[in-house]
Design a protein around this motif. Sequence first.
Motif, PDB file in Angstrom:
ATOM      1  N   LYS A  49       0.828  -1.208   0.000  1.00  0.00           N
ATOM      2  CA  LYS A  49       0.000   0.000   0.000  1.00  0.00           C
ATOM      3  C   LYS A  49       0.860   1.255   0.000  1.00  0.00           C
ATOM      4  N   LYS A  50       1.903   1.242   0.801  1.00  0.00           N
ATOM      5  CA  LYS A  50       2.766   2.400   0.972  1.00  0.00           C
ATOM      6  C   LYS A  50       4.216   1.977   0.768  1.00  0.00           C
ATOM      7  N   THR A  51       5.026   2.887   0.232  1.00  0.00           N
ATOM      8  CA  THR A  51       6.438   2.622  -0.002  1.00  0.00           C
ATOM      9  C   THR A  51       7.273   3.430   0.975  1.00  0.00           C
ATOM     10  N   TYR A  52       8.334   2.816   1.490  1.00  0.00           N
ATOM     11  CA  TYR A  52       9.237   3.434   2.459  1.00  0.00           C
ATOM     12  C   TYR A  52      10.642   3.451   1.878  1.00  0.00           C
ATOM     13  N   HIS A  53      11.440   4.401   2.314  1.00  0.00           N
ATOM     14  CA  HIS A  53      12.818   4.558   1.841  1.00  0.00           C
ATOM     15  C   HIS A  53      13.698   4.745   3.064  1.00  0.00           C
ATOM     16  N   SER A  54      14.769   3.948   3.205  1.00  0.00           N
ATOM     17  CA  SER A  54      15.621   4.038   4.392  1.00  0.00           C
ATOM     18  C   SER A  54      16.139   5.453   4.588  1.00  0.00           C
ATOM     19  N   SER A  55      16.092   5.915   5.819  1.00  0.00           N
ATOM     20  CA  SER A  55      16.515   7.280   6.134  1.00  0.00           C
ATOM     21  C   SER A  55      18.030   7.439   6.083  1.00  0.00           C
ATOM     22  N   LYS A  56      18.761   6.347   6.252  1.00  0.00           N
ATOM     23  CA  LYS A  56      20.226   6.370   6.205  1.00  0.00           C
ATOM     24  C   LYS A  56      20.706   5.293   5.238  1.00  0.00           C
ATOM     25  N   VAL A 100      15.606   1.666   9.456  1.00  0.00           N
ATOM     26  CA  VAL A 100      16.010   0.267   9.347  1.00  0.00           C
ATOM     27  C   VAL A 100      16.808  -0.092  10.595  1.00  0.00           C
ATOM     28  N   LYS A 101      16.498  -1.247  11.203  1.00  0.00           N
ATOM     29  CA  LYS A 101      17.210  -1.692  12.401  1.00  0.00           C
ATOM     30  C   LYS A 101      17.990  -2.958  12.072  1.00  0.00           C
ATOM     31  N   LEU A 102      19.262  -2.980  12.492  1.00  0.00           N
ATOM     32  CA  LEU A 102      20.134  -4.125  12.237  1.00  0.00           C
ATOM     33  C   LEU A 102      20.378  -4.885  13.530  1.00  0.00           C
ATOM     34  N   TYR A 103      20.286  -6.201  13.458  1.00  0.00           N
ATOM     35  CA  TYR A 103      20.533  -7.078  14.600  1.00  0.00           C
ATOM     36  C   TYR A 103      21.472  -8.189  14.165  1.00  0.00           C
TER      37      TYR A 103
END
Length: 191
Positions: A49-56, A100-103
């Motif tokens: 429905k919606k598109t997102y773009h990583s802030s960094k 985006v979160k990295l683990y």
Amino acid sequence: MKSLFLLFFCAVILGCHSSDKIETINSTHTFELIKATDSTSFLRWSDGKKTYHSSKSISNNYLDHKTLLQWSNDQYMCLRHSNGSDTWTDLILPFNNNEVKLYENTLAYDKVNGIVIYETDSLPYKLVAENITGKKKQFLGEHWKNCSSLFPHYCIDSIYVENKELYVDWVLPNKIDQPNTAEVQKVKLNF
């Protein structure tokens, strides 16, 4: 007779699999890599429905042909990247913001409550439980017996989270003339 035995065997095998463990990945959940520099990229993802773009921008060490969609639900999409040497990185892409979160070395998720369980090198702890949205952390395993491995995932036979409780079959090293033993660790997560 063979057919009857085969039919019985298949029924037993199918009966052993719990249907609540089956997960599907929503086909409308997609991601793509957008090259920024020779060593970094951005991520673009969509919930259909919606598109997102990583802030960094993100290091290309985590974004290449080994980066695969691991799972998704209504709140998050999880990508997994194998780093080699028995380590991996999960990238969590939320469906409500561009962060985006990295683990590193993620072992379990409570996808409903947004909790991730991963390894830590903060001794004397073995694992960390973290709330994905609030970044609250709970360090785990301080009083668990030493399993003699640098990577805690070598000491885990099984691990899962249910109703904000973590269950770990923690394997202890074998002693001379004795097989490995396991201790079930049950931890209430405080989120």
